[in-house]
Design an enzyme around this catalytic site. Structure first.
Site, PDB file in Angstrom:
ATOM      1  N   CYS A  32       0.810  -1.150   0.425  1.00  0.00           N
ATOM      2  CA  CYS A  32      -0.130   0.128  -0.275  1.00  0.00           C
ATOM      3  C   CYS A  32       1.067   1.604  -0.085  1.00  0.00           C
ATOM      4  O   CYS A  32       0.722   1.980  -0.636  1.00  0.00           O
ATOM      5  CB  CYS A  32      -1.232   0.183   1.481  1.00  0.00           C
ATOM      6  N   HIS A 300      -1.612   1.344   7.552  1.00  0.00           N
ATOM      7  CA  HIS A 300      -1.856   1.275   5.667  1.00  0.00           C
ATOM      8  C   HIS A 300      -2.000   2.504   5.411  1.00  0.00           C
ATOM      9  O   HIS A 300      -1.757   3.638   6.104  1.00  0.00           O
ATOM     10  CB  HIS A 300      -3.604   0.558   5.830  1.00  0.00           C
TER      11      HIS A 300
END
Length: 358
Positions: A32, A300
């Site tokens: 990510c 994330h």
């Protein structure tokens, strides 16, 4: 991105930009950090993509954007497999399945692209010189490097878009002599404070620091260590101003890094008034990389991107439209312990002056 893709198309309706493609990027376990940055970048320059082109990060990046732009569908998901494989082959830092830093990746990518472009330009120059080795002039063989004349550094599209110049000024408090040293930058890393703003962070970045005691400055004019005042100024602002908020800080007492969830307001329109001697430079926010999570070693990354006056939210494979007012939900938390862990980490501003010229 099937259902989400059709939802985005419905949301944009007749306003879906002609020829535009909005694609999510598949996440390979922990990529990510890579996707959030790639979803912001564009490949500005034409690139030789012939069969004999060497496989490198630039060709992989160009291939990725070509894949997206050549899709018949307006929305969908692309797997940046070739790019990620090349990235891991190139740099062992990104080989593990641990949480990686999006800012480190952005820095590595921009510097790597510069190296590739410079090597390509040098190879093309050498090839041209080999094809016509002796270019005669009235006074002998033409040689631009003769008499110790230094060649001009190559200015690539990375430099044209991202590079700015900082001036580091140091004033000796004894003789008042000012020593100035210029240095280039692709991004500004700013210290942050609770309930602050980008404007105040920039002001602190350019504030005057006194050098004394063990930090005294060696003044060439005085030929000795002296107390001095030092400050940083932006001498030449870049076309794209990248601001990295230093959200991960090493805490001595804890013996580890901690994430600072501080609320830092970043405006949609930014003026660089307190860092320049000249007139204000005006910028418009067009993208944000957001870190989601409470700590530095897990979490994330997602990104917000402004495209054709619409704000889009990219979360790996998923792309959806958000209201402009939603951007402020990523400023950070006013209290230390908050359920909101989605915080703006890297900000991308585009110069309005450049837009007005075009």
């Amino acid at each position: 991105m099937g259902a989400a893709g059709s939802k985005l198309e419905k949301a944009l309706g007749d306003q879906f930009p002609e020829g535009e493609r909005y694609f999510g990027l598949e996440n390979f376990g922990n990529t990510c950090y890579c996707n959030s940055v790639l979803q912001l970048l564009d490949y500005y320059s034409s690139n030789k993509n012939g069969a004999d082109a060497e496989d490198n990060l630039l060709t992989c990046l160009a291939d990725l954007f070509t894949q997206i732009s050549s899709q018949k569908k307006k929305t969908g998901v692309i797997a940046p497999k070739r790019f990620v494989q090349r990235l891991k082959k190139q740099n062992e830092l990104f080989r593990s399945y641990m949480h990686q830093d999006a800012h480190e990746f952005l820095n590595f990518l921009l510097n790597e692209l510069v190296d590739i472009l410079e090597k390509e330009a040098q190879a093309a120059k050498n090839e041209a010189e080999t094809s016509s080795p002796y270019e005669k002039t009235a006074n002998g063989t033409k040689n631009p490097q003769a008499n110790g004349v230094q060649k001009e550094p190559l200015v690539t599209w990375v430099h044209q878009n991202f590079q700015g110049i900082l001036t580091n000024e140091t004033r000796c408090l004894r003789c008042e002599t000012v020593t100035a040293r210029d240095e280039t930058f692709f991004d500004l890393s700013l210290d942050i404070e609770q309930n602050s703003s980008i404007t105040s962070c920039l002001k602190n970045f350019s504030s005057t620091e006194t050098l004394n005691a063990e930090d005294k400055f060696f003044c060439d004019k005085c030929c000795s260590l002296q107390e001095a005042q030092k400050r940083m100024k932006i001498k030449k602002p870049p076309h794209i101003l990248v601001i990295h908020l230093k959200r991960f800080k090493y805490i001595e007492q804890l013996g580890r890094y901690k994430k600072l969830s501080y609320r830092v307001v970043f405006p949609l329109e930014l003026k660089l008034s307190n860092t320049m001697e000249d007139a204000d430079s005006e910028y418009s926010l067009f993208a944000v990389v957001v870190h989601v999570g409470s700590g530095p070693n897990h979490g994330h990354y997602v990104s917000l991107v402004k495209s054709h006056n619409h704000w889009l939210f990219f979360d790996d494979e998923n792309v959806e439209m958000i209201d402009e007012s939603a951007v402020q939900t990523f400023f950070g938390s006013a209290q230390e312990y908050s359920s909101n862990t989605d915080h703006g980490y890297i900000l991308f501003y585009e110069s309005l002056a450049a837009n007005n010229k075009s």
